[in-house]
Each structure stands twice: as C-alpha cells, then as structure tokens.
Design an enzyme around this catalytic site. Structure first.
Site, PDB file in Angstrom:
ATOM      1  N   ASN A  62      38.991  38.278  48.789  1.00 41.00           N
ATOM      2  CA  ASN A  62      38.441  37.020  48.081  1.00 41.00           C
ATOM      3  C   ASN A  62      38.749  37.531  46.491  1.00 41.00           C
ATOM      4  O   ASN A  62      38.356  38.588  46.276  1.00 41.00           O
ATOM      5  CB  ASN A  62      37.224  36.514  48.290  1.00 41.00           C
ATOM      6  CG  ASN A  62      36.065  37.348  48.479  1.00 41.00           C
ATOM      7  OD1 ASN A  62      36.439  38.724  48.795  1.00 41.00           O
ATOM      8  ND2 ASN A  62      34.967  36.888  48.353  1.00 41.00           N
ATOM      9  N   GLU A  64      37.072  36.382  42.709  1.00 39.53           N
ATOM     10  CA  GLU A  64      36.079  35.408  41.999  1.00 39.53           C
ATOM     11  C   GLU A  64      36.426  35.436  40.478  1.00 39.53           C
ATOM     12  O   GLU A  64      37.354  36.057  40.181  1.00 39.53           O
ATOM     13  CB  GLU A  64      34.832  35.961  42.273  1.00 39.53           C
ATOM     14  CG  GLU A  64      34.495  35.854  43.708  1.00 39.53           C
ATOM     15  CD  GLU A  64      33.084  36.250  44.075  1.00 39.53           C
ATOM     16  OE1 GLU A  64      32.244  36.645  43.069  1.00 39.53           O
ATOM     17  OE2 GLU A  64      32.761  35.949  45.196  1.00 39.53           O
ATOM     18  N   CYS A  73      39.222  32.129  48.290  1.00 39.34           N
ATOM     19  CA  CYS A  73      38.656  32.992  49.448  1.00 39.34           C
ATOM     20  C   CYS A  73      39.652  33.800  49.977  1.00 39.34           C
ATOM     21  O   CYS A  73      41.022  33.533  49.881  1.00 39.34           O
ATOM     22  CB  CYS A  73      38.418  31.866  50.709  1.00 39.34           C
ATOM     23  SG  CYS A  73      36.832  30.907  50.445  1.00 39.34           S
ATOM     24  N   GLU A  75      40.751  34.249  53.000  1.00 36.52           N
ATOM     25  CA  GLU A  75      41.763  33.672  54.181  1.00 36.52           C
ATOM     26  C   GLU A  75      43.028  32.809  53.297  1.00 36.52           C
ATOM     27  O   GLU A  75      44.027  32.950  53.533  1.00 36.52           O
ATOM     28  CB  GLU A  75      41.036  32.611  54.837  1.00 36.52           C
ATOM     29  CG  GLU A  75      39.895  33.460  55.749  1.00 36.52           C
ATOM     30  CD  GLU A  75      38.761  33.305  55.064  1.00 36.52           C
ATOM     31  OE1 GLU A  75      38.368  33.624  53.958  1.00 36.52           O
ATOM     32  OE2 GLU A  75      37.652  33.083  55.631  1.00 36.52           O
ATOM     33  N   CYS A 112      35.226  29.091  55.460  1.00 40.04           N
ATOM     34  CA  CYS A 112      34.724  27.861  55.029  1.00 40.04           C
ATOM     35  C   CYS A 112      35.880  26.604  55.286  1.00 40.04           C
ATOM     36  O   CYS A 112      36.684  26.823  55.943  1.00 40.04           O
ATOM     37  CB  CYS A 112      34.566  27.896  53.528  1.00 40.04           C
ATOM     38  SG  CYS A 112      36.162  27.836  52.702  1.00 40.04           S
ATOM     39  N   CYS A 115      39.343  26.716  53.962  1.00 43.14           N
ATOM     40  CA  CYS A 115      40.119  27.577  54.544  1.00 43.14           C
ATOM     41  C   CYS A 115      40.512  27.171  55.994  1.00 43.14           C
ATOM     42  O   CYS A 115      41.610  27.363  56.215  1.00 43.14           O
ATOM     43  CB  CYS A 115      39.297  29.135  54.769  1.00 43.14           C
ATOM     44  SG  CYS A 115      39.320  29.943  53.053  1.00 43.14           S
TER      45      CYS A 115
HETATM   46  N1  THU Z   1      34.482  33.629  51.138  1.00 46.94           N
HETATM   47  C1  THU Z   1      35.675  34.232  51.644  1.00 46.94           C
HETATM   48  O1  THU Z   1      36.411  34.667  50.912  1.00 46.94           O
HETATM   49  N2  THU Z   1      35.795  33.794  52.743  1.00 46.94           N
HETATM   50  C2  THU Z   1      35.007  33.307  53.652  1.00 46.94           C
HETATM   51  O2  THU Z   1      35.234  32.940  54.853  1.00 46.94           O
HETATM   52  C3  THU Z   1      33.595  32.784  53.186  1.00 46.94           C
HETATM   53  C4  THU Z   1      33.438  32.930  51.739  1.00 46.94           C
HETATM   54  C5  THU Z   1      34.214  34.050  49.799  1.00 46.94           C
HETATM   55  C6  THU Z   1      34.255  33.038  48.492  1.00 46.94           C
HETATM   56  C7  THU Z   1      33.325  33.598  47.590  1.00 46.94           C
HETATM   57  O3  THU Z   1      34.154  34.472  46.757  1.00 46.94           O
HETATM   58  C8  THU Z   1      32.293  34.484  48.540  1.00 46.94           C
HETATM   59  O4  THU Z   1      32.893  34.599  49.708  1.00 46.94           O
HETATM   60  C9  THU Z   1      31.099  33.964  48.454  1.00 46.94           C
HETATM   61  O5  THU Z   1      31.088  32.573  48.810  1.00 46.94           O
END
Ligand code: THU
Length: 164
Positions: A62, A64, A73, A75, A112, A115
């Site tokens: 991920n 940000e 994310c 995925e 989420c 994804c």
């Molecule tokens: N996130 C993911 O990369 N994958 C998931 O399956 C759940 C959430 C990330 C998004 C964000 O950068 C952080 O986790 C918190 O939500």
C-alpha cells in the site's frame, strides 16, 4: 416477500506450516512486500503477491498520500501492475499480509470493498477462480477459493455489456 440467505465458504489454517509449498512461498512474498509499504499516516502496512499463470509473481504494497483518498491498497497496486504488464495472463492467486506498526492484528487482513471489486474483474478477465490467501500477525491463514466468496451479490461488467 421472501428471505434469502447466502453462505460463503473459506478455509482457515492455523499456521503457515500447514500450507502447501506454493501457497507458503506466495505468502512469504506478500510479507516481504509489506516491509516496503509507505504508510506514514495509518501505520498499517500491507503486502500483496500475485501469482500469474506463467508462475511469475508480482508483488506490491500500500502507498499512502497526505491527501488520504489518493493512496492505494496493496491488492490493487499489485493487481493493476500485474495486469498492466501482463494483460493476457490469468491471475491464479493473490496472497495478502498485513501488520500494524503499533498494534497487533487480531485476525487476518481482509481486503476492502474496492479491492474485492478489482479482484472480481481480474478473475473474470482470466475466466478462472482466483485463490485468495489472507494472513496477519495472528499466524492464522484464511484461504478463499474464488472472489464470489468474498463478494456475493456482486456488480460486474455483465450488467453493462457483453464481455467475452
Ligand atoms: N489497506 C490495504 O492496503 N489493503 C487492505 O486489505 C486493507 C487496507 C491499506 C489502505 C491504507 O493504506 C491502510 O491499509 C489503512 O487503511
């Protein structure tokens, strides 16, 4: 009026040692990828490893952003990159590993909604069920056979046009 129920099916393994070698190594790649996640805002780092039908593995994590919604994310980063580089390959499996910088994760990381929707599209492009491996700090692994199990009552391109 009629009440309808949907049952979903998934498998839980107590530890990574119970997995077949290929699954274990895919999850290890996801864990490795999680270490390069860019998560200064949430502290929640996720790695994803995508297995293609030529056995190639694409990893990502991920990313940000100070403007929160612009982050992505693990995925989706991995799946979009995999499809961008290999548009004609099938995605056989995706492994996901997540951990928080400060807190212990209770269960497995769970993708989420966005994804799940992207996983569905990849699965439909490949015309084969995608295997989804979810893991986290607890050590338990959840294995899901096909996106339908993660996203029942799904919205797909079928509603829009005839995709071949
Ligand atoms: N996130 C993911 O990369 N994958 C998931 O399956 C759940 C959430 C990330 C998004 C964000 O950068 C952080 O986790 C918190 O939500």
């Amino acid at each position: 009026m009629e009440k309808r129920n949907i049952a979903i099916h998934y498998f839980v393994f107590r530890s990574i040692d119970e997995l077949a070698d290929a699954d274990r190594s895919l999850l290890e790649k996801a864990e490795e990828a999680s270490r390069n996640a860019y998560t200064p805002y949430s502290g929640f780092s996720v790695g994803a490893a995508v297995l293609l039908d030529n056995e190639e593995i694409i990893t990502a994590n991920n990313q940000e952003n100070a403007s929160y919604p612009q982050g992505l994310c693990a995925e989706r980063t991995a799946l979009f990159y995999a499809m961008a580089q290999h548009p004609n390959r099938k995605v056989k499996a995706i492994a996901v590993y997540g951990y928080h910088r400060k807190h212990k994760l209770k269960g497995c990381v769970s993708p989420c909604g966005g994804c799940r929707q992207v996983m569905l599209e990849c699965e439909q492009r490949g015309k084969e069920k995608m295997r989804i491996l979810l893991s986290g700090y607890s050590g338990e692994i959840t294995v899901i056979e096909g996106v339908e199990q993660l996203l029942p009552l799904q919205f797909s391109g079928d509603f829009l046009c005839d995709i071949q």
